[in-house]
Design a protein around this motif. Structure first.
Motif, PDB file in Angstrom:
ATOM      1  N   TYR A 171       0.833  -1.204   0.000  1.00  0.00           N
ATOM      2  CA  TYR A 171       0.000   0.000   0.000  1.00  0.00           C
ATOM      3  C   TYR A 171       0.869   1.256   0.000  1.00  0.00           C
ATOM      4  O   TYR A 171       1.913   1.289   0.655  1.00  0.00           O
ATOM      5  N   HIS A 177       1.586   4.942   1.313  1.00  0.00           N
ATOM      6  CA  HIS A 177       1.197   5.663   2.526  1.00  0.00           C
ATOM      7  C   HIS A 177       0.999   7.137   2.199  1.00  0.00           C
ATOM      8  O   HIS A 177       1.218   7.571   1.060  1.00  0.00           O
ATOM      9  N   THR A 235      -2.092   4.989   5.778  1.00  0.00           N
ATOM     10  CA  THR A 235      -2.612   5.039   4.417  1.00  0.00           C
ATOM     11  C   THR A 235      -3.843   5.945   4.398  1.00  0.00           C
ATOM     12  O   THR A 235      -4.374   6.310   5.456  1.00  0.00           O
TER      13      THR A 235
END
Ligand code: AMP
Ligand code: ZN
Length: 458
Positions: free
Chosen positions: A35, A37, A287
């Motif tokens: 993912y 951030h 995130t």
């Protein structure tokens, strides 16, 4: 006139597009092994700011943002495993599945942050032939050498190497405790890596040098040439990309094609968390989804980022995000009661705003101008509306979703409003004030207008 800071010259320069009326921009995008951030998203928000600001100035912008799905090794110095391979092992999925999953998450974040889509998001794995062709040109120009694990760029043969970071190759060599291995110099870098034992077949391609995969840097040189031609106008990325990735991109394009890759290089600064590093091990990595889970509007993060100049570090704290969320709410709510916008905005405010933006994107100043306008009682509301919608073409705070859209007022509040109106007509000021307070306790403010009472949230 747009003035922009060029990392290459260390000067703020007048922007002169290569083709009149157009601007070609390449932004280094995410490596889709995990993912992104909120720090990563600042680099994307900067690319969006550039895109919006150039468009606002009437330029026809082509923006290319790559998606790295091969070649980005765990260590920047050509050692360690490919980040995608690490993710494959961690999640027991194929490289394609990993890339799809995290690319989708990244695009969802872009959408939630109201980032305007780029013209194209090319992927490294879909441009292997272009990368191989570029390495062949480098080879013909005698700028490469072979080691047991790959084909390397020979930086000693390119006198211009190091201009972007202002760091000489020898200095880097002296300063860094880098494992040289078979490399001749610390600054030399992999163009093609031979497939090590046990690498999954999907991460391996045939090439004139044997099976393997491209180095990380070559994708950007190859894809920027493919989609924009070189030189193009502006290349962007996070500040950490200057000393290695961007230096190497410049070397590859110059070495293979004999021209500079881009005329202007722009870099956005880092986001710190509570004054320190954003780091997984310290638990200081968040995130966009984490912000949503905590009840924030992703646009509050956008507002927070606009509050700092792109070349300044910004410090992310929950208090700072609260303040941004409050300011954003206040802005949205203020515009609800405004009438339909006029056809044109206030020329004085528009001029001041454009001056701030075109001064190397001074967004903190531009935000201050926005609040001056909101609080300026000499500007008619319909003119304010028209002006603020123009500003929002750059801010991207979705003001159009709120402006002039009065909120749904519950029936019992409407009933209290009607009783208050009757009290006012009867000149019963005590009762009218009491009802105003009762309405306020329920979270609404009532304003008396020529069309009767109007409500807004407080
Ligand atoms: P990556 O996905 O790791 O290749 O990083 C994508 C972009 O995020 C790069 O351009 C980095 O410069 C940028 N970046 C990484 N960490 C931060 C941070 N803490 N603040 C701002 N930008 C960052
Ligand atoms: Zn790049």
């Amino acid at each position: 006139m747009i003035r922009l800071h060029n990392t290459l010259t260390r000067q703020t320069e007048k922007f002169q597009p290569i083709m009149q009326g157009k601007a070609s921009v390449y932004s280094c995008g995410p490596t889709v092994y995990g993912y992104s951030h909120v720090g990563n998203m600042r680099a994307a928000l900067f690319s969006d700011l550039l895109n919006r600001a150039l468009s606002y100035n009437g330029l026809d912008v082509t923006l290319i943002m790559n998606v790295t799905d091969v070649g980005h090794l765990v260590g920047d110095a050509d050692v360690g495993e490919d980040k995608m391979i690490v993710a494959m092992r961690r999640e027991g999925k194929t490289a394609y599945e990993i890339a799809e999953f995290y690319a989708r998450a990244f695009f969802q974040d872009l959408e939630r942050l109201n980032v305007k889509p780029a013209s194209k998001y090319p992927r490294a794995t879909e441009h292997i032939p272009e990368q191989i062709a570029m390495i062949e040109r480098l080879e013909r120009n005698d700028l490469t050498y072979r080691t047991s694990d790959g084909i390397y760029f020979d930086t000693a043969k390119l006198p211009e190497y190091g201009r972007l970071s202002g760091q000489k190759s020898e200095e880097k060599l002296a300063g860094a405790r880098v494992e040289l291995g078979e490399k001749k110099r610390a600054t030399d870098f992999a163009l093609w890596k031979f497939a090590p034992e046990g690498v999954r077949r999907e991460m391996v391609w045939p090439s004139p040098w044997g099976e393997g995969f491209p180095g990380w840097h070559i994708e950007c040189s190859a894809m920027s040439k493919r989609y924009l031609g070189v030189p193009f106008d502006i290349h962007t990325g996070g500040i950490d990309l200057i000393p290695v990735h961007h230096e190497n991109e410049i070397a590859q394009t110059l070495g293979a094609d004999g021209v500079p890759e881009a005329n202007l290089w722009m870099h956005s600064e880092f986001v710190t968390f509570d004054g320190g590093k954003m780091s997984k091990s310290l638990g200081t990595v968040f995130t966009v989804q984490d912000l949503v889970d905590r009840g924030y509007d992703p646009l509050a993060y956008r507002y927070f980022v606009l509050g700092g100049h792109y070349r300044s570090k910004i410090n992310f704290t929950w208090e700072a995000l609260d303040a941004a969320q409050n300011a954003l709410n206040k802005l949205h709510e203020a515009t609800r009661a405004w009438p339909r916008p006029a056809d044109t905005g206030d020329p004085d405010y528009l001029e001041r705003f454009l001056a701030a933006i075109n001064d190397d994107f001074n967004t903190p100043e531009a935000l201050a101008i926005l609040w001056n306008l909101v609080n300026d009682e000499t500007v008619p509301l319909e003119v304010k509306g028209a002006t603020i919608l123009r500003f929002d073409q750059i801010f991207g705070l979705q003001i159009d979703r709120y402006l002039g859209k009065l909120i749904e007022v519950p029936d019992d509040i409407l009933e209290l409003g009607a009783r208050r109106e009757a009290a006012r007509v009867a000149k019963d000021w005590t009762e009218s004030d009491r009802l105003r307070d009762e309405i306020a306790i329920r979270g609404f403010a009532v304003e008396d207008t020529a069309d009767g009472p109007k409500f807004r949230l407080v």
